[in-house]
Motif scaffolding. Sequence first.
Motif, PDB file in Angstrom:
ATOM      1  N   LEU A  57      19.113   9.103 -55.871  1.00 37.33           N
ATOM      2  CA  LEU A  57      18.464   7.829 -55.554  1.00 37.33           C
ATOM      3  C   LEU A  57      17.567   7.955 -54.325  1.00 37.33           C
ATOM      4  CD1 LEU A  57      21.480   5.420 -56.164  1.00 37.33           C
ATOM      5  CD2 LEU A  57      19.367   5.504 -57.508  1.00 37.33           C
ATOM      6  N   HIS A  94      14.766   5.460 -52.951  1.00 41.39           N
ATOM      7  CA  HIS A  94      15.582   4.253 -52.858  1.00 41.39           C
ATOM      8  C   HIS A  94      16.408   4.236 -51.569  1.00 41.39           C
ATOM      9  CE1 HIS A  94      14.661   2.975 -56.913  1.00 41.39           C
ATOM     10  NE2 HIS A  94      14.996   4.158 -57.385  1.00 41.39           N
ATOM     11  N   ALA A 129      19.383   3.893 -50.486  1.00 42.04           N
ATOM     12  CA  ALA A 129      20.750   3.873 -50.997  1.00 42.04           C
ATOM     13  C   ALA A 129      21.699   4.447 -49.960  1.00 42.04           C
ATOM     14  CB  ALA A 129      20.841   4.678 -52.294  1.00 42.04           C
ATOM     15  N   VAL A 177      22.449  -0.163 -52.857  1.00 41.56           N
ATOM     16  CA  VAL A 177      21.000   0.025 -52.790  1.00 41.56           C
ATOM     17  C   VAL A 177      20.400  -1.259 -52.236  1.00 41.56           C
ATOM     18  CG1 VAL A 177      18.897   0.576 -54.055  1.00 41.56           C
ATOM     19  CG2 VAL A 177      21.080   1.543 -54.803  1.00 41.56           C
ATOM     20  N   ALA A 236      16.830   2.087 -60.125  1.00 48.03           N
ATOM     21  CA  ALA A 236      18.120   2.565 -59.630  1.00 48.03           C
ATOM     22  C   ALA A 236      19.209   2.407 -60.686  1.00 48.03           C
ATOM     23  CB  ALA A 236      18.507   1.812 -58.357  1.00 48.03           C
ATOM     24  N   ARG A 270      18.799   5.144 -63.354  1.00 46.32           N
ATOM     25  CA  ARG A 270      19.274   6.448 -62.885  1.00 46.32           C
ATOM     26  C   ARG A 270      20.802   6.513 -62.907  1.00 46.32           C
ATOM     27  NH1 ARG A 270      15.237   9.525 -60.438  1.00 46.32           N
ATOM     28  NH2 ARG A 270      13.247   8.418 -60.292  1.00 46.32           N
TER      29      ARG A 270
END
Length: 315
Positions: free
Chosen positions: A257, A262, A264, A275, A286, A289
């Motif tokens: 991530l 992201h 995260a 996140v 996200a 994924r």
Amino acid sequence: MTGTLVADPSSSLAGRRVHVKVPATSANLGPGFDTLGLALAQYDELDVAVADTAGVQVEVHGVGAGEVPLDESHLVVRSIAHAFARAGVPLPGLSLVAHNTIPHGRGLGSSGAAIVAGVVAAKGLLDGIVEFTSDELLELATELEGHPDNVAPALFGGLTIAWVTPDGPRHKKLIVHRGVSPLVLVPEHEMSTALARSLQPESVPHEDAVFNVSRSALLIAALIQSPELLFQATEDKLHQHYRAGAMPETDRLLRELRSAGHPAVVSGAGPSILVLASDPSERADAVARAEAAADTAWQALPLAVDFLGATVQPA
């Protein structure tokens, strides 16, 4: 505690009932280890009534049903008893019905929520007999939890900074920017908070401490004013990589991530991932994924920030 104790508090407690609602929380938020916490709109609710007979009756629905104790050792009951003892009022017979949705052992503050539910329920039951201040509620909850980073946002909502002074724990509540959209990714397996804490070293390099101080300060600015800075603001060198070996699935998804940009972080002690998305497309990517991860199943919880914290009202 303030208020005047009546000669026989049990007579004033007879027939009292309260309804309590407590949010989930995510602590640390990356760099803010043991200091920062965020209240999330996922709730445990319970109804507590003073019973006509001595003893405790506990009923649990949802998360924890069939797993948690149904007697005086139940964490909510222990928390109510702790608050009553501090107030100097004998604990009456109690009937408790809990409806839980906060996952257990996943880094979303389930134990903190139970503790806060208990002290807030005690506050409601003792209304007009003994009054608790906000600082006193935080102190009671911290005594049971051991640290204030989860119980502070559960009590007060929003983003909280918590610290400990010689006079007890303190907090500051901040309002999160409306552009911040939390997403929690919850795996199937649990993680012991005690185990996670045992993996922490007693000391860290000076440069790592400085790194986290800068990122913690930046994170406050990002969450309340500048969400575009969230990716850099969620970098951490104090705790997440030390715990990575104990939750490899979390570590792999977290790395993926973050490599995709992201913001995260590990939620609390893990193994869930938080996140701090700033737009719907970021959330969607996200989630995709996480769904593609082959090593474990992840439940995606797109949650709002809770701004109220724990509430109690007569039932």
